[in-house]
Scaffold this motif. Structure first.
Motif, PDB file in Angstrom:
ATOM      1  N   TYR A 154       0.737  -1.275   0.203  1.00 63.59           N
ATOM      2  CA  TYR A 154      -0.043  -0.107  -0.007  1.00 63.59           C
ATOM      3  C   TYR A 154       0.752   1.270  -0.053  1.00 63.59           C
ATOM      4  O   TYR A 154       0.570   2.249  -0.750  1.00 63.59           O
ATOM      5  CB  TYR A 154      -0.918   0.116   1.322  1.00 63.59           C
ATOM      6  N   GLY A 155       1.797   1.269   0.596  1.00 59.84           N
ATOM      7  CA  GLY A 155       2.864   2.443   1.008  1.00 59.84           C
ATOM      8  C   GLY A 155       3.265   2.609  -0.476  1.00 59.84           C
ATOM      9  O   GLY A 155       3.503   3.971  -0.908  1.00 59.84           O
ATOM     10  N   MET A 156       3.831   1.417  -1.381  1.00 55.85           N
ATOM     11  CA  MET A 156       4.431   1.662  -2.710  1.00 55.85           C
ATOM     12  C   MET A 156       3.448   2.580  -3.526  1.00 55.85           C
ATOM     13  O   MET A 156       3.838   3.219  -4.216  1.00 55.85           O
ATOM     14  CB  MET A 156       5.128   0.427  -3.043  1.00 55.85           C
ATOM     15  N   LEU A 157       2.106   1.879  -3.490  1.00 54.21           N
ATOM     16  CA  LEU A 157       1.200   2.373  -4.324  1.00 54.21           C
ATOM     17  C   LEU A 157       1.024   3.911  -4.016  1.00 54.21           C
ATOM     18  O   LEU A 157       0.950   5.022  -4.895  1.00 54.21           O
ATOM     19  CB  LEU A 157      -0.175   1.846  -4.035  1.00 54.21           C
ATOM     20  N   VAL A 158       0.755   4.374  -2.841  1.00 56.74           N
ATOM     21  CA  VAL A 158       0.580   5.684  -2.315  1.00 56.74           C
ATOM     22  C   VAL A 158       1.733   6.799  -2.894  1.00 56.74           C
ATOM     23  O   VAL A 158       1.902   7.738  -3.432  1.00 56.74           O
ATOM     24  CB  VAL A 158       0.348   6.028  -0.916  1.00 56.74           C
ATOM     25  N   CYS A 159       3.102   5.941  -2.536  1.00 45.04           N
ATOM     26  CA  CYS A 159       4.299   6.798  -2.710  1.00 45.04           C
ATOM     27  C   CYS A 159       4.247   7.064  -4.467  1.00 45.04           C
ATOM     28  O   CYS A 159       4.796   8.054  -5.003  1.00 45.04           O
ATOM     29  CB  CYS A 159       5.637   6.018  -2.352  1.00 45.04           C
ATOM     30  N   PHE A 160       3.843   6.043  -5.292  1.00 42.50           N
ATOM     31  CA  PHE A 160       4.017   6.115  -6.727  1.00 42.50           C
ATOM     32  C   PHE A 160       3.015   7.147  -7.325  1.00 42.50           C
ATOM     33  O   PHE A 160       3.410   7.995  -8.028  1.00 42.50           O
ATOM     34  CB  PHE A 160       3.621   4.684  -7.221  1.00 42.50           C
ATOM     35  N   VAL A 161       1.903   7.162  -6.703  1.00 38.00           N
ATOM     36  CA  VAL A 161       0.855   8.213  -6.994  1.00 38.00           C
ATOM     37  C   VAL A 161       1.425   9.642  -6.761  1.00 38.00           C
ATOM     38  O   VAL A 161       0.880  10.667  -7.424  1.00 38.00           O
ATOM     39  CB  VAL A 161      -0.613   7.774  -6.228  1.00 38.00           C
ATOM     40  N   LEU A 162       1.916   9.713  -5.424  1.00 37.32           N
ATOM     41  CA  LEU A 162       2.353  10.965  -5.036  1.00 37.32           C
ATOM     42  C   LEU A 162       3.542  11.629  -5.909  1.00 37.32           C
ATOM     43  O   LEU A 162       3.648  12.777  -6.141  1.00 37.32           O
ATOM     44  CB  LEU A 162       2.891  10.826  -3.417  1.00 37.32           C
ATOM     45  N   ASP A 163       4.408  10.621  -6.040  1.00 39.10           N
ATOM     46  CA  ASP A 163       5.686  10.921  -7.044  1.00 39.10           C
ATOM     47  C   ASP A 163       5.096  11.497  -8.397  1.00 39.10           C
ATOM     48  O   ASP A 163       5.390  12.545  -8.879  1.00 39.10           O
ATOM     49  CB  ASP A 163       6.572   9.748  -7.205  1.00 39.10           C
ATOM     50  N   VAL A 164       4.086  10.652  -8.930  1.00 39.70           N
ATOM     51  CA  VAL A 164       3.721  11.049 -10.303  1.00 39.70           C
ATOM     52  C   VAL A 164       2.766  12.550 -10.306  1.00 39.70           C
ATOM     53  O   VAL A 164       3.065  13.331 -11.100  1.00 39.70           O
ATOM     54  CB  VAL A 164       2.633  10.183 -10.776  1.00 39.70           C
ATOM     55  N   LEU A 165       1.933  12.596  -9.226  1.00 46.26           N
ATOM     56  CA  LEU A 165       1.077  13.686  -9.351  1.00 46.26           C
ATOM     57  C   LEU A 165       1.896  14.824  -9.136  1.00 46.26           C
ATOM     58  O   LEU A 165       1.717  16.017  -9.640  1.00 46.26           O
ATOM     59  CB  LEU A 165       0.097  13.646  -8.144  1.00 46.26           C
ATOM     60  N   LEU A 166       2.959  14.817  -8.105  1.00 40.28           N
ATOM     61  CA  LEU A 166       3.601  16.193  -7.731  1.00 40.28           C
ATOM     62  C   LEU A 166       4.580  16.626  -8.803  1.00 40.28           C
ATOM     63  O   LEU A 166       4.880  17.503  -9.084  1.00 40.28           O
ATOM     64  CB  LEU A 166       4.344  15.691  -6.410  1.00 40.28           C
ATOM     65  N   LEU A 167       5.236  15.580  -9.371  1.00 42.15           N
ATOM     66  CA  LEU A 167       6.067  15.697 -10.661  1.00 42.15           C
ATOM     67  C   LEU A 167       5.622  16.373 -11.928  1.00 42.15           C
ATOM     68  O   LEU A 167       5.834  17.505 -12.147  1.00 42.15           O
ATOM     69  CB  LEU A 167       6.697  14.472 -11.114  1.00 42.15           C
ATOM     70  N   VAL A 168       4.161  15.903 -12.145  1.00 41.60           N
ATOM     71  CA  VAL A 168       3.493  16.481 -13.184  1.00 41.60           C
ATOM     72  C   VAL A 168       2.977  17.907 -12.926  1.00 41.60           C
ATOM     73  O   VAL A 168       2.994  18.965 -13.594  1.00 41.60           O
ATOM     74  CB  VAL A 168       2.241  15.637 -13.683  1.00 41.60           C
ATOM     75  N   LEU A 169       2.563  18.274 -11.517  1.00 38.12           N
ATOM     76  CA  LEU A 169       1.940  19.442 -10.943  1.00 38.12           C
ATOM     77  C   LEU A 169       3.179  20.444 -10.938  1.00 38.12           C
ATOM     78  O   LEU A 169       3.059  21.697 -11.683  1.00 38.12           O
ATOM     79  CB  LEU A 169       1.421  19.396  -9.963  1.00 38.12           C
ATOM     80  N   PHE A 170       3.984  20.036 -10.271  1.00 38.99           N
ATOM     81  CA  PHE A 170       5.313  21.052 -10.082  1.00 38.99           C
ATOM     82  C   PHE A 170       6.220  21.167 -11.285  1.00 38.99           C
ATOM     83  O   PHE A 170       6.635  22.422 -11.813  1.00 38.99           O
ATOM     84  CB  PHE A 170       6.021  20.746  -8.785  1.00 38.99           C
ATOM     85  N   LEU A 171       6.408  20.045 -11.929  1.00 38.95           N
ATOM     86  CA  LEU A 171       7.295  20.563 -13.025  1.00 38.95           C
ATOM     87  C   LEU A 171       6.679  21.358 -14.034  1.00 38.95           C
ATOM     88  O   LEU A 171       7.491  22.051 -14.879  1.00 38.95           O
ATOM     89  CB  LEU A 171       7.920  19.042 -13.766  1.00 38.95           C
ATOM     90  N   GLY A 172       5.362  20.996 -14.295  1.00 37.23           N
ATOM     91  CA  GLY A 172       4.650  21.834 -15.140  1.00 37.23           C
ATOM     92  C   GLY A 172       4.588  23.375 -14.901  1.00 37.23           C
ATOM     93  O   GLY A 172       4.964  24.330 -15.832  1.00 37.23           O
ATOM     94  N   ARG A 173       4.563  23.525 -13.800  1.00 33.92           N
ATOM     95  CA  ARG A 173       4.700  25.166 -13.157  1.00 33.92           C
ATOM     96  C   ARG A 173       6.003  25.662 -13.294  1.00 33.92           C
ATOM     97  O   ARG A 173       6.020  26.735 -13.540  1.00 33.92           O
ATOM     98  CB  ARG A 173       4.013  25.106 -11.764  1.00 33.92           C
ATOM     99  N   ILE A 174       6.855  24.713 -13.064  1.00 34.01           N
ATOM    100  CA  ILE A 174       8.239  25.319 -12.888  1.00 34.01           C
ATOM    101  C   ILE A 174       8.649  25.462 -14.659  1.00 34.01           C
ATOM    102  O   ILE A 174       9.366  26.710 -14.807  1.00 34.01           O
ATOM    103  CB  ILE A 174       9.402  24.211 -12.479  1.00 34.01           C
ATOM    104  N   ASN A 175       8.202  24.842 -15.496  1.00 32.22           N
ATOM    105  CA  ASN A 175       8.432  24.887 -16.871  1.00 32.22           C
ATOM    106  C   ASN A 175       7.923  26.150 -17.257  1.00 32.22           C
ATOM    107  O   ASN A 175       8.423  26.795 -18.033  1.00 32.22           O
ATOM    108  CB  ASN A 175       7.946  23.811 -17.611  1.00 32.22           C
ATOM    109  N   ALA A 176       6.617  26.427 -16.813  1.00 35.50           N
ATOM    110  CA  ALA A 176       5.866  27.687 -17.103  1.00 35.50           C
ATOM    111  C   ALA A 176       6.701  28.897 -16.498  1.00 35.50           C
ATOM    112  O   ALA A 176       6.842  29.753 -17.449  1.00 35.50           O
ATOM    113  CB  ALA A 176       4.688  27.629 -16.481  1.00 35.50           C
ATOM    114  N   ASN A 177       7.365  28.703 -15.538  1.00 38.88           N
ATOM    115  CA  ASN A 177       8.150  30.022 -15.021  1.00 38.88           C
ATOM    116  C   ASN A 177       9.208  30.143 -15.802  1.00 38.88           C
ATOM    117  O   ASN A 177       9.845  31.310 -16.183  1.00 38.88           O
ATOM    118  CB  ASN A 177       8.356  29.624 -13.476  1.00 38.88           C
TER     119      ASN A 177
END
Length: 451
Positions: free
Chosen positions: A174-197
């Motif tokens: 369960y922890g691996m699943l939660v960690c994978f989802v967090l990694d994916v969501l945060l990478l897409v969200l923050f990398l998108g905003r960083i690239n926009a900056n």
């Protein structure tokens, strides 16, 4: 065309919160702070949920002490005074080093390398690869690898109240699943905003390079004009002397028609000398000249009178719009700016070329700003010229070397903190709107622009 915003003085200190993310580095630092807040609340929620739902035996005081340290780090990062609010590579590097250290401490208290959340290292290293200089990124990579290696040997094992190995493995999955989802969501969200900056930063740099190129073009034209003005001074003076001598010759003195022609030639010669003097004055090469003070109303009245005298065949419809700031328009002193006068002449001359019979000039003075609207009944601007307003050599006249008029207008207004906008009127003809702060024409500010 928009004027560039005034930069903050570099000798003052601002916190990151005060700077409001004006630069790409400030915006990226704010994103890291937001990510750290998410980590603080997420880690606290995970610890509480795991303890209550899965009966994990965790050392809560030291773990919440680490989370409290992240809270203090975030507050310090937001409120620490910085020179002009700027964020350097070292600031971001230190913040990520502390983030990795905090994650390592939390993993130490919760199973070490066996904790599935160990893969959150990848999120921080990915952000480092985008935000930091290359040497800083490799330093973080080495530090994260060292922390991971230490956690494989030194950690507090996870333990369940029931001591059921199957339940512990299920919790790991369960922890691996939660960690994978967090990694994916945060990478897409923050990398998108960083690239926009970063894209916005690149766009600003491109604008600055364009402005530098335009200013270099203006400097070269100014040097050419100044040199030509120096060279023209002597022959114009010689012509003035010759015309003065001719007035006393019988061939001209006794023939009124020829004498009238001489007067017209002398008037045009004086105009040429006035233009040459204006060029030298704008270049800062006039000596012993007193600063000429006037009012907005006086400046515009004199300009309109002079333009009408030079274009008697064209109707100039001059009007002042309401509401009007009477004090600023008729009583507040301003410097009679030669460059602004030349700019307005240029716009009016362009309108007169497109519409020889009629040109309109509307004036608005309110809220500390002066607005000028020049209209004509001509064919209007071509679409491609409107799209590249203010770029050199954009002209509909088809003559070699033409197209510098609006280029100079835009750059002079930009230097004064103003804006220029052009459009085609719905009823036909072209409209050019100029707006600038009245403060740019005050005595102190005029010295600053000219000095």
């Amino acid at each position: 065309m928009r004027a560039m915003s005034t930069a903050r003085p570099s000798n003052r200190s601002f916190s990151l919160l005060d700077s409001l993310g004006e630069t790409a580095s400030q915006q990226n630092a704010m994103l890291l702070i937001q990510l750290r807040w998410l980590a603080v609340f997420g880690q606290a929620a995970t610890i509480v949920f795991s303890t209550l739902q899965f009966d994990l035996q965790l050392p809560l005081p030291p773990m919440f002490a680490v989370i409290g340290g992240l809270v203090l780090l975030n507050l310090f990062s937001m409120l620490r005074p910085r020179q002009a609010g700027e964020v350097r590579n070292g600031d971001l590097l230190l913040g990520l080093l502390l983030d990795i250290s905090a994650l390592t401490a939390l993993l130490y208290f919760s199973g070490g390398a066996t904790n599935p959340f160990v893969f959150l290292y990848l999120l921080q290293l990915t952000l480092a690869a985008i935000l930091l200089e290359a040497w800083s990124t490799w330093l973080l990579v080495a530090y994260a690898c060292l922390c991971f290696a230490v956690l494989t040997r030194h950690y507090l094992p996870l333990s369940l109240a029931s001591s059921d190995p199957a339940r512990l493995f299920q919790l790991h999955v369960y922890g691996m699943l939660v960690c994978f989802v967090l990694d994916v969501l945060l990478l897409v969200l923050f990398l998108g905003r960083i690239n926009a900056n970063l894209r916005r930063r690149d766009a600003r740099l491109a604008d600055l390079r364009q402005h530098a190129a335009e200013e270099d073009h203006i400097v070269r034209m100014g040097l050419l004009a100044s040199g030509a003005a120096h060279e023209l001074g002597t022959p114009l003076s010689t012509l003035a002397v010759i015309l003065g001598d001719w007035r006393h010759l019988p061939e001209f003195r006794d023939q009124p028609e020829r004498l009238q022609e001489l007067e017209e030639m002398d008037a045009e010669l004086r105009r040429c000398k006035s233009i040459v003097s204006g060029i030298l004055l704008s270049a800062g090469e006039a000596r012993g000249e007193a600063v000429s003070l006037t009012t907005v109303a006086g400046f515009l009245d004199e300009l309109v009178t002079e333009w009408r005298r030079l274009h008697p065949q064209t109707e100039l419809a001059y009007s002042i719009e309401s509401p009007l700031d009477e004090a600023a328009f008729r009583r507040s002193p301003i410097v009679s700016d030669t460059a602004l006068r030349q700019v307005l002449f240029n716009v009016l001359d362009n309108a007169q070329e497109a519409s020889p019979a009629w040109v309109g000039l509307r004036v608005r003075c309110q809220d500390g700003r002066l607005g000028l609207r020049v209209e004509d009944h001509g064919p209007g601007f071509p679409a491609e010229m409107l799209a590249r307003l203010g770029k050199p050599y954009q002209s509909s006249k088809g003559r070699p070397g033409s197209g510098l008029g609006l280029f100079l207008v835009v750059n002079v207004l930009r230097k004064l903190g103003g804006t220029v906008d052009a459009a085609n009127a719905e009823t036909g003809g072209a409209v050019v709107r100029l707006e600038l702060p009245l403060a740019a024409l005050s005595l102190g500010d005029a010295h600053e622009h000219g000095g």
